[in-house]
Design a protein around this motif. Structure first.
Motif: not given
Length: 312
Positions: A189-200
């Motif tokens: 889900a986070a990777s779909k939202y954006g790279n910064e969201a994915l890291k966090i």
């Protein structure tokens, strides 16, 4: 030597082709999960018998690979922002799970498995605590079926809600890590939202997964089990090592390549998970356990979102 029917051969060919499609970078995580589920729905899963161990291994390798896309300061900042919320959410869900489970008269082992899966990290937490409380095999299967079903819904629902509420990358990443059960769906889900969201999301979720250890110790005391072993998620140590290598011994463009491969591996993991979600498993879910799990999931989703929106 066993002879395969035309249907079995066709099923295996389609399975392998779809698995390869999921490795293509522009295929999103929700689509990968959906392809797996559609395959299971119409053709069944020709490799289901030995698939679960490979899912677990592939997820761990993919998570470690994502560590090469993080710097130490980013990881520490993400872990710091999610620490208080992690403590509050885990303790609240476990206490609420005990009270509501008892009120609904759900078998204690089943209510505990659903609670710990919701509170920490889904299937991993269920797998870690099952040898301690020694539930019936059906109770483990039921808890996993419920958790994987809600994970599948969250993978589509969370990004939509995030965009609707205009959550920034940090807010969404933190919300994913707390509100979605399984690490695979959190990262998807986070990777779909954006790279910064994915890291966090990745960092906070894996820090959250370490709570399996104290919760397992607590489980031993509650269920009075002295001869059980605690399953420690050692792969988190390799994830931290990957972050340290990327911070102090940067490998340039190779880090980006490893991260892309890791994301493709995650998509393949979600495809494999989707291919195990059979209609039979979904039909086996009773109304009371399902209502109980949905209640806990809504509680942690809404509660954590309100907490995050009101954070300074």
């Amino acid at each position: 030597m066993k002879k395969f029917t035309l249907h079995e051969r066709l099923g295996k060919i389609i399975f392998i082709l779809l698995a390869m499609v999921c490795l293509i970078p522009f295929i999103s995580s929700p689509i990968a999960l959906l392809l797996g589920f559609i395959l299971a729905l119409f053709m069944g899963n020709p490799f289901e018998k030995n698939l679960h161990q490979y899912i677990h291994l592939l997820l761990q390798i993919s998570i470690v690979g994502l560590g090469f896309g993080l710097k130490l300061n980013e990881a520490l900042e993400a872990g710091k922002s999610g620490f208080i919320l992690t403590i509050i959410s885990i303790s609240t869900v476990m206490i609420l799970g005990y009270i509501v489970g008892k009120s609904l008269k759900i078998e204690r082992p089943l209510s505990f498995l659903i609670s710990v899966g919701t509170a920490i990290c889904g299937g991993s937490a269920i797998a870690a605590t099952s040898p301690i409380i020694k539930p019936q095999p059906k109770q483990i299967s039921l808890a996993l079926a419920i958790v994987f079903t809600l994970n599948s819904i969250a993978l589509f629902l969370y990004p939509a809600v995030g965009h609707m509420l205009h959550l920034n990358q940090e807010q969404f990443g933190l919300w994913c890590a707390v509100g979605i059960h399984d690490t695979s769906s959190v990262v998807g889900a986070a990777s779909k939202y954006g790279n910064e969201a994915l890291k966090i999301a990745t960092t906070v979720k894996l820090a959250r997964a370490l709570w399996i250890i104290p919760v397992s110790l607590m489980t031993m005391l509650i269920f009075k089990s002295k001869d059980s072993k605690i399953k420690i998620p050692w792969f988190i140590g390799y994830f931290i090592l990957a972050i340290l290598l990327n911070t102090y011994f940067p490998i340039g463009q190779l880090s980006s390549v490893i991260t892309v491969i890791a994301k493709s591996g995650l998509n393949l993991t979600l495809f494999l998970i989707g291919s195990t979600l059979s209609i039979q498993a979904l039909k086996s879910i009773g109304m009371k356990p399902l209502a109980f799990a949905v209640f806990l999931w809504i509680f942690i989703s809404v509660g954590s979102l309100l907490f995050i929106l009101n954070m300074n």
